[in-house]
Design an enzyme around this catalytic site. Structure first.
Site, PDB file in Angstrom:
ATOM      1  N   GLU A   3     -69.229  86.026 -66.743  1.00  0.00           N
ATOM      2  CA  GLU A   3     -70.213  85.202 -67.436  1.00  0.00           C
ATOM      3  C   GLU A   3     -71.605  85.768 -67.164  1.00  0.00           C
ATOM      4  OE1 GLU A   3     -70.833  81.073 -66.092  1.00  0.00           O
ATOM      5  OE2 GLU A   3     -70.685  80.535 -68.210  1.00  0.00           O
ATOM      6  N   CYS A  37     -72.800  77.246 -71.123  1.00  0.00           N
ATOM      7  CA  CYS A  37     -71.452  77.546 -70.637  1.00  0.00           C
ATOM      8  C   CYS A  37     -70.513  77.892 -71.791  1.00  0.00           C
ATOM      9  CB  CYS A  37     -70.904  76.390 -69.808  1.00  0.00           C
ATOM     10  SG  CYS A  37     -70.935  74.820 -70.668  1.00  0.00           S
ATOM     11  N   GLU A  74     -67.033  71.392 -64.308  1.00  0.00           N
ATOM     12  CA  GLU A  74     -67.367  71.966 -65.627  1.00  0.00           C
ATOM     13  C   GLU A  74     -67.937  73.343 -65.329  1.00  0.00           C
ATOM     14  OE1 GLU A  74     -66.475  71.501 -68.781  1.00  0.00           O
ATOM     15  OE2 GLU A  74     -66.927  69.417 -68.293  1.00  0.00           O
ATOM     16  N   LYS A 114     -78.047  65.607 -57.711  1.00  0.00           N
ATOM     17  CA  LYS A 114     -78.693  66.803 -57.134  1.00  0.00           C
ATOM     18  C   LYS A 114     -78.973  67.772 -58.284  1.00  0.00           C
ATOM     19  CE  LYS A 114     -78.426  70.731 -55.692  1.00  0.00           C
ATOM     20  NZ  LYS A 114     -79.282  71.838 -56.207  1.00  0.00           N
TER      21      LYS A 114
HETATM   22  P1  NAP Z   1     -74.748  77.499 -59.515  1.00  0.00           P
HETATM   23  O1  NAP Z   1     -75.136  78.108 -58.234  1.00  0.00           O
HETATM   24  O2  NAP Z   1     -73.314  77.261 -59.776  1.00  0.00           O
HETATM   25  O3  NAP Z   1     -75.576  76.132 -59.621  1.00  0.00           O
HETATM   26  C1  NAP Z   1     -75.136  74.897 -60.112  1.00  0.00           C
HETATM   27  C2  NAP Z   1     -75.540  73.776 -59.179  1.00  0.00           C
HETATM   28  O4  NAP Z   1     -74.789  73.852 -57.965  1.00  0.00           O
HETATM   29  C3  NAP Z   1     -76.999  73.803 -58.747  1.00  0.00           C
HETATM   30  O5  NAP Z   1     -77.483  72.494 -58.601  1.00  0.00           O
HETATM   31  C4  NAP Z   1     -76.903  74.497 -57.409  1.00  0.00           C
HETATM   32  O6  NAP Z   1     -78.016  74.319 -56.590  1.00  0.00           O
HETATM   33  C5  NAP Z   1     -75.667  73.881 -56.850  1.00  0.00           C
HETATM   34  N1  NAP Z   1     -75.056  74.637 -55.759  1.00  0.00           N
HETATM   35  C6  NAP Z   1     -75.196  75.952 -55.455  1.00  0.00           C
HETATM   36  N2  NAP Z   1     -74.477  76.257 -54.368  1.00  0.00           N
HETATM   37  C7  NAP Z   1     -73.856  75.129 -53.965  1.00  0.00           C
HETATM   38  C8  NAP Z   1     -72.963  74.797 -52.896  1.00  0.00           C
HETATM   39  N3  NAP Z   1     -72.562  75.714 -52.036  1.00  0.00           N
HETATM   40  N4  NAP Z   1     -72.531  73.530 -52.801  1.00  0.00           N
HETATM   41  C9  NAP Z   1     -72.915  72.599 -53.680  1.00  0.00           C
HETATM   42  N5  NAP Z   1     -73.762  72.832 -54.694  1.00  0.00           N
HETATM   43  C10 NAP Z   1     -74.225  74.096 -54.845  1.00  0.00           C
HETATM   44  O7  NAP Z   1     -75.345  78.330 -60.673  1.00  0.00           O
HETATM   45  P2  NAP Z   1     -76.635  79.294 -60.561  1.00  0.00           P
HETATM   46  O8  NAP Z   1     -76.652  80.044 -59.278  1.00  0.00           O
HETATM   47  O9  NAP Z   1     -77.799  78.472 -60.862  1.00  0.00           O
HETATM   48  O10 NAP Z   1     -76.305  80.331 -61.710  1.00  0.00           O
HETATM   49  C11 NAP Z   1     -75.460  81.436 -61.420  1.00  0.00           C
HETATM   50  C12 NAP Z   1     -74.496  81.652 -62.525  1.00  0.00           C
HETATM   51  O11 NAP Z   1     -73.713  80.491 -62.710  1.00  0.00           O
HETATM   52  C13 NAP Z   1     -75.116  81.870 -63.880  1.00  0.00           C
HETATM   53  O12 NAP Z   1     -75.511  83.166 -64.073  1.00  0.00           O
HETATM   54  C14 NAP Z   1     -74.004  81.456 -64.787  1.00  0.00           C
HETATM   55  O13 NAP Z   1     -73.094  82.498 -64.950  1.00  0.00           O
HETATM   56  C15 NAP Z   1     -73.364  80.346 -64.039  1.00  0.00           C
HETATM   57  N6  NAP Z   1     -73.782  79.027 -64.530  1.00  0.00           N
HETATM   58  C16 NAP Z   1     -72.948  78.371 -65.328  1.00  0.00           C
HETATM   59  C17 NAP Z   1     -73.301  77.136 -65.816  1.00  0.00           C
HETATM   60  C18 NAP Z   1     -72.390  76.399 -66.712  1.00  0.00           C
HETATM   61  O14 NAP Z   1     -72.787  75.385 -67.292  1.00  0.00           O
HETATM   62  N7  NAP Z   1     -71.178  76.839 -66.891  1.00  0.00           N
HETATM   63  C19 NAP Z   1     -74.523  76.579 -65.483  1.00  0.00           C
HETATM   64  C20 NAP Z   1     -75.374  77.268 -64.627  1.00  0.00           C
HETATM   65  C21 NAP Z   1     -74.978  78.498 -64.163  1.00  0.00           C
HETATM   66  P3  NAP Z   1     -79.180  75.441 -56.651  1.00  0.00           P
HETATM   67  O15 NAP Z   1     -79.883  75.174 -57.911  1.00  0.00           O
HETATM   68  O16 NAP Z   1     -80.001  75.211 -55.471  1.00  0.00           O
HETATM   69  O17 NAP Z   1     -78.500  76.772 -56.617  1.00  0.00           O
END
Ligand code: NAP
Ligand code: MG
Length: 500
Positions: free
Chosen positions: A404, A306, A272, A197
Site C-alpha cells: 500500500e 484505503c 479496517e 485517539k
Molecule cells: P498507522 O500507523 O497505522 O496509524 C493509524 C493510527 O494508529 C494512528 O492513530 C496511529 O497513531 C495509531 N498507531 C500507530 N502505532 C500504534 C500502536 N502501536 N498501537 C496503537 N495505535 C497505533 O498509519 P500511519 O503510520 O499514519 O501510515 C502508514 C501507512 O499506513 C500509510 O502509508 C498507509 O499505507 C497506511 N494507512 C492506511 C490507512 C487506511 O485507512 N487503510 C490509513 C492510514 C494509513 P500515530 O498517528 O501517532 O501514528
C-alpha cells in the site's frame, strides 16, 4: 511559547485562529487538560510546513484517566439510563452542530490534512454529520428475539443486545473527521462510552468535535479524546484491561500490533486496514467513464484512501487508450494548497508520507518500471506535494504492485483474458475493494464472485457508503463498519432463559 506562525497566515479565518490558539487539551470527562507528562506535539500544515498548534501527547497515565472516566460514565444513570429516543436526539444534535460549524471543520481539515477545502466542505463534513443522523435512527432499533429452547419444559427465553462497554477508537489521518464519526456514531448509538485517539498528524477536527459533543449535552465521560502518539497513547489503549473493545483504522502492520496488545484481556477488536484495490477495465465498458473513475479513484485525496484503486488492469486491446486517458487526467489535475478554490489535489499529509511515496516510485523506476506521468515532488518550494503519477511496465513482484503506497501513484498493467485477470487481481495480501468496468452482466457477476474483496463495485466508483457494510477480506481487516453491521460491532448479545 514558540510562534505559531501557520495560524497567523492571512488565509486563515478568525474562527480557525481562535480555535488554534484556544489551549487545546486532552478531553477527559468534562475537563480539557494537559498530558500528565506535559508533552506536546506540533501540528503542521502540510501545504506550507508551518506550525498550526501544539497538542498534548497523551500517554499511559492519561489513557488510564480516560478509561476511568469512560467506565464510570458507562454505569452512570445519565448514560446507561438514557432511553434510545434520547440518545437519538443527542446524536441528531451533534449532527446539527457539525453542520452549523461546517466551514470551521472544513478549514481545519484542510489546514491539518492538506486536502482541498472544497472537498472537505462538500464531502467529509456533510458525510460526518450524516453518519450521526443515520446511527441516530438505529438508537431505537436495537432489538432482541424470543426463542423457544430445545429442552423439554416450560421456558421463556430471549436475547437482548447490550453495549460492548468502554471502546477505544484509533483512527488515521486521511479522513480525520469522517473516521472519527464513522466510529463514534455507531458506538454511541449502541450505548458504549468512548476514548478517541486521533492520528498524531491530524488531531484538530477530533478536538473540535469533542467540544461540540460536550456542547450538545453529552454526559461527561461518554466521549473522551486523547491525542498523542500511536506507540504511546494508541498502544496504551489497545492494551488497557479496562477497555472492552478497540476499533482501529490504519495500516495492516499496526493492526497486527493492536491484535497482539488486545490479547491481554481478550478485548473485542475490529480492524479496517490497508488495501491494494484493483480497477479492472474490459473493452466493452464505457471506456471514457472508466478512465475518469480509474483516475479519480487513485488521485482523490492524493491517493490517501484505503480503498484507492491503486492497481489498474485494462484489457490489452485498450491498455494504451486507458493509460493515455489517465495520464491526461493526471496532467490536468490542479495540485496546490487546499485553501485555493481551484485546487483539486493537495499535498500529502507529512514529509514522512511524501518520502515514503517517492521511495516506492524510485524503487520501481530502478527495477525497470516506466513512469509515464508524474513521479516527482512538483515544483513548489515548500509543502509535501507529490505529483499524480502513473507507472507502467510493472511486475507483479514489485513493491509498488504489492504494497500500500498510500499516495497518488497508480501501477498499471494490461491483461489478456479474464482468467489471467482474476488470478492477478487476487494475488495480494489485501482484499478491501475491487472495481469492475464492463457492460457484460454475466461477466460482471462472475467476477464479483471470483474476486476476493469485501466490496465489489461495478461501473461505479462508489466503494464505501454509510448504509452498506464495508470491510476487508484477507489482511484488509476484521469486521464490517457502516450500515447495520457497523452498529453490531459495538453491541454484544445476551441470552436470558427463564423457567416458568
Ligand atoms: P498507522 O500507523 O497505522 O496509524 C493509524 C493510527 O494508529 C494512528 O492513530 C496511529 O497513531 C495509531 N498507531 C500507530 N502505532 C500504534 C500502536 N502501536 N498501537 C496503537 N495505535 C497505533 O498509519 P500511519 O503510520 O499514519 O501510515 C502508514 C501507512 O499506513 C500509510 O502509508 C498507509 O499505507 C497506511 N494507512 C492506511 C490507512 C487506511 O485507512 N487503510 C490509513 C492510514 C494509513 P500515530 O498517528 O501517532 O501514528
Ligand atoms: Mg497536520
Amino acid at each position: 511559547m514558540a510562534m505559531i506562525n501557520g495560524a497567523q497566515s492571512r488565509s486563515v479565518s478568525a474562527a480557525a485562529r481562535r480555535f488554534l490558539s484556544s489551549n487545546l487539551g486532552l478531553q477527559i470527562a468534562e475537563q480539557e487538560q494537559p498530558a500528565r507528562s506535559g508533552g506536546l506535539s506540533d501540528v503542521i500544515n502540510p501545504a506550507d510546513e508551518t506550525l498550526l498548534a501544539r497538542v498534548p501527547t497523551g500517554e499511559r497515565e492519561d489513557v488510564d484517566l480516560a478509561v476511568r472516566a469512560a467506565t464510570s460514565a458507562l454505569a452512570s444513570k445519565a448514560w446507561a439510563g438514557m432511553k434510545g429516543r434520547a440518545r437519538a436526539k443527542l446524536l441528531n444534535r451533534i449532527a446539527d452542530l457539525i453542520e452549523e460549524n461546517a466551514a470551521l471543520f472544513a478549514e481545519l481539515e484542510c489546514l491539518d490534512n492538506g486536502k482541498p477545502l472544497l472537498h472537505a466542505l462538500h464531502g467529509d463534513v456533510p458525510a460526518a454529520a450524516e453518519s450521526f443522523r443515520y446511527y441516530a435512527e438505529w438508537c431505537v432499533r436495537i432489538y432482541g428475539r424470543t426463542v423457544d429452547p430445545a429442552r423439554e419444559g416450560n421456558f421463556h427465553a430471549y436475547t437482548s443486545r447490550e453495549p460492548v462497554g468502554v471502546v477505544g477508537l484509533i483512527i488515521p489521518w486521511n479522513f480525520p473527521l469522517l473516521m472519527a464519526c464513522w466510529k463514534l456514531a455507531p458506538a454511541l448509538a449502541a450505548g458504549c462510552t468512548c476514548i478517541l485517539k486521533p492520528a498524531e498528524e491530524t488531531p484538530l477536527t477530533a478536538l473540535l468535535l469533542g467540544r461540540l459533543i460536550r456542547d450538545a449535552g453529552m454526559p461527561p465521560g461518554v466521549v473522551n479524546v486523547v491525542t498523542g502518539y500511536g506507540f504511546a497513547a494508541g498502544a496504551a489503549l489497545a492494551a488497557h484491561p479496562g477497555v472492552d473493545k478497540v476499533a482501529f483504522t490504519g495500516s495492516t502492520e499496526v493492526g497486527k500490533t493492536i491484535l497482539a496488545a488486545a490479547a491481554g484481556n481478550l478485548k473485542k477488536v475490529s480492524l479496517e486496514l490497508g488495501g491494494k484495490s484493483p480497477t479492472i477495465i474490459f473493452p466493452d465498458a464505457d471506456v471514457d467513464a472508466a478512465i475518469e473513475a480509474a483516475a479519480g479513484s487513485i488521485f482523490y485525496n492524493a491517493g490517501q484512501i484505503c480503498a484507492a484503486g491503486s492497481r489498474l488492469y485494462a484489457h490489452a486491446s485498450i491498455f494504451d487508450q486507458v493509460i493515455d486517458g489517465v495520464c491526461k487526467y493526471a496532467r490536468r489535475l490542479r495540485v496546490g494548497p487546499g485553501h485555493q478554490p481551484e485546487t483539486e489535489m493537495g499535498p500529502l499529509v507529512s514529509a514522512r508520507q511524501r518520502d515514503r511515496v517517492a521511495g516506492y516510485v524510485s524503487v520501481a523506476r530502478e527495477s525497470g518500471a516506466v513512469i509515464v506521468s508524474g513521479g516527482d515532488r512538483t515544483d513548489s518550494s515548500c509543502g509535501y506535494f507529490y505529483s499524480p503519477t502513473v507507472v507502467t511496465n510493472v511486475e507483479s513482484t514489485m513493491p509498488i504492485v504489492r504494497e500500500e503506497v498510500f499516495g497518488p501513484v497508480l501501477a498499471a498493467a494490461p491483461f489478456a483474458s479474464s482468467e489471467d485477470l482474476v488470478a492477478t487481481a487476487n494475488d495480494s495480501i489485501y482484499g478491501l475493494t475491487a472495481k469492475i468496468w464492463t457492460r457484460d452482466l454475466s461477466l460482471a457477476h462472475t467476477l464479483a464472485r471470483q474476486l476476493k474483496a469485501g466490496t465489489i463495485s461495478v461501473n461505479t466508483n462508489l466503494g464505501a457508503d454509510l448504509h452498506l457494510p464495508f470491510g476487508g477480506y484477507k489482511q484488509s481487516g476484521w469486521g464490517r463498519e457502516l450500515g447495520e453491521e457497523g452498529l453490531d460491532l459495538y453491541l454484544q448479545m445476551k441470552t436470558v432463559i427463564m423457567g416458568l
